[in-house]
Design a protein around this motif. Structure first.
Motif, PDB file in Angstrom:
ATOM      1  N   PRO A  50       0.468 -16.078 -24.402  1.00 50.15           N
ATOM      2  CA  PRO A  50       0.494 -17.338 -24.786  1.00 50.15           C
ATOM      3  C   PRO A  50       0.217 -17.895 -22.835  1.00 50.15           C
ATOM      4  O   PRO A  50       0.657 -17.504 -22.203  1.00 50.15           O
ATOM      5  N   SER A  51       0.295 -19.585 -23.187  1.00 52.13           N
ATOM      6  CA  SER A  51      -0.586 -20.075 -22.118  1.00 52.13           C
ATOM      7  C   SER A  51       0.825 -20.949 -21.190  1.00 52.13           C
ATOM      8  O   SER A  51       1.279 -21.906 -21.917  1.00 52.13           O
ATOM      9  N   SER A  52       2.184 -20.059 -21.554  1.00 50.63           N
ATOM     10  CA  SER A  52       3.061 -20.898 -21.008  1.00 50.63           C
ATOM     11  C   SER A  52       4.086 -20.604 -19.522  1.00 50.63           C
ATOM     12  O   SER A  52       4.977 -21.214 -19.493  1.00 50.63           O
ATOM     13  N   GLY A  53       3.573 -19.710 -18.981  1.00 50.81           N
ATOM     14  CA  GLY A  53       3.822 -19.471 -17.841  1.00 50.81           C
ATOM     15  C   GLY A  53       5.115 -18.035 -17.781  1.00 50.81           C
ATOM     16  O   GLY A  53       5.054 -17.786 -19.739  1.00 50.81           O
ATOM     17  N   GLY A  54       5.144 -17.512 -17.096  1.00 51.10           N
ATOM     18  CA  GLY A  54       6.682 -15.944 -17.323  1.00 51.10           C
ATOM     19  C   GLY A  54       6.023 -15.177 -16.994  1.00 51.10           C
ATOM     20  O   GLY A  54       4.989 -14.827 -16.417  1.00 51.10           O
ATOM     21  N   ALA A  55       6.920 -13.943 -17.762  1.00 53.26           N
ATOM     22  CA  ALA A  55       6.702 -12.975 -16.920  1.00 53.26           C
ATOM     23  C   ALA A  55       5.734 -12.561 -17.266  1.00 53.26           C
ATOM     24  O   ALA A  55       5.400 -12.444 -18.834  1.00 53.26           O
ATOM     25  N   LEU A  56       4.454 -11.133 -17.223  1.00 50.39           N
ATOM     26  CA  LEU A  56       3.895 -10.657 -17.620  1.00 50.39           C
ATOM     27  C   LEU A  56       3.393  -9.482 -17.068  1.00 50.39           C
ATOM     28  O   LEU A  56       4.050  -8.937 -15.867  1.00 50.39           O
ATOM     29  N   LYS A  57       3.383  -7.988 -17.839  1.00 51.35           N
ATOM     30  CA  LYS A  57       3.616  -7.208 -18.100  1.00 51.35           C
ATOM     31  C   LYS A  57       2.018  -6.508 -17.451  1.00 51.35           C
ATOM     32  O   LYS A  57       1.178  -6.832 -17.217  1.00 51.35           O
TER      33      LYS A  57
END
Length: 201
Positions: A50-57
């Protein structure tokens, strides 16, 4: 995946070290977008987050909007890998080796796919939203470092970038040699960054 390289290509004769180790705030990021993404790319086997920022694997992509010439473009963004060099390479990359003491070059490879919006009429700026961090601290960008390693493209060579096309841009930063993790951040203006973390070592 984080890769160690014995011979990272850096600018000749010397790149300019922008002292940004103390600039840990995301507010210094060079992002030109005016608003966060409002649309999602079509689902695929590796659907973006989703387009909300944050940590991604690692291996997961994100969707973001960036202000380009001639307008806002929706991109799918994926941090592919980080190539980590040696302290000797860091010392050779700057005018004063003391400036790079205890540091190593880290080259982030980020792939951007044009998912929506107008075809670009100028050089893409979306790569400006990329920064490299280590153990939660922003590294120091090497301005003028050559991004011509295998798989890296020069944004100034890209013309007429249109929907469906992908390009990989690289950013080189100096980070502490003993860092446990190297992070690739990509950020729209006024939005939280996306973060991909790669173990170092």
């Amino acid at each position: 995946m984080l890769y160690r390289k014995t011979a990272l290509r850096l600018a000749a004769p010397v790149a300019v070290l922008a002292l940004a180790l103390t600039a840990c705030s995301g507010g210094d990021d060079e992002a030109d977008a005016k608003s966060p993404a409002t649309s999602q790319a079509k689902a695929s086997p590796a659907a973006p987050e989703p387009s909300s920022g944050g940590a991604l694997k690692p291996g997961r992509s994100a969707t973001g909007v960036y202000e380009e010439d001639p307008g806002k473009v929706t991109y799918e963004i994926l941090a592919e890998r980080v190539d980590v060099g040696t302290e000797a390479e860091a010392a050779q990359a700057v005018a004063d080796p003391e400036d790079a003491k205890g540091l190593v070059p880290a080259v982030a490879h980020v792939t951007f796919t044009h998912k929506g919006g107008p075809a670009l009429t100028g050089s893409p700026q979306v790569g400006d939203g990329t920064t490299v961090w280590a153990d939660g601290q922003r590294g120091s960008i090497l301005i003028g470092a050559a991004e011509d390693a295998a798989g890296c493209e020069d944004p100034y060579d890209i013309e007429g970038w249109k929907q469906g096309e992908s390009h990989t841009f690289c950013e080189t930063y100096l980070v502490p040699a003993g860092a446990k993790n190297v992070e690739v951040h990509w950020q729209e203006a006024e939005a939280e960054p996306y973060t991909w973390t790669f173990p170092n070592g």
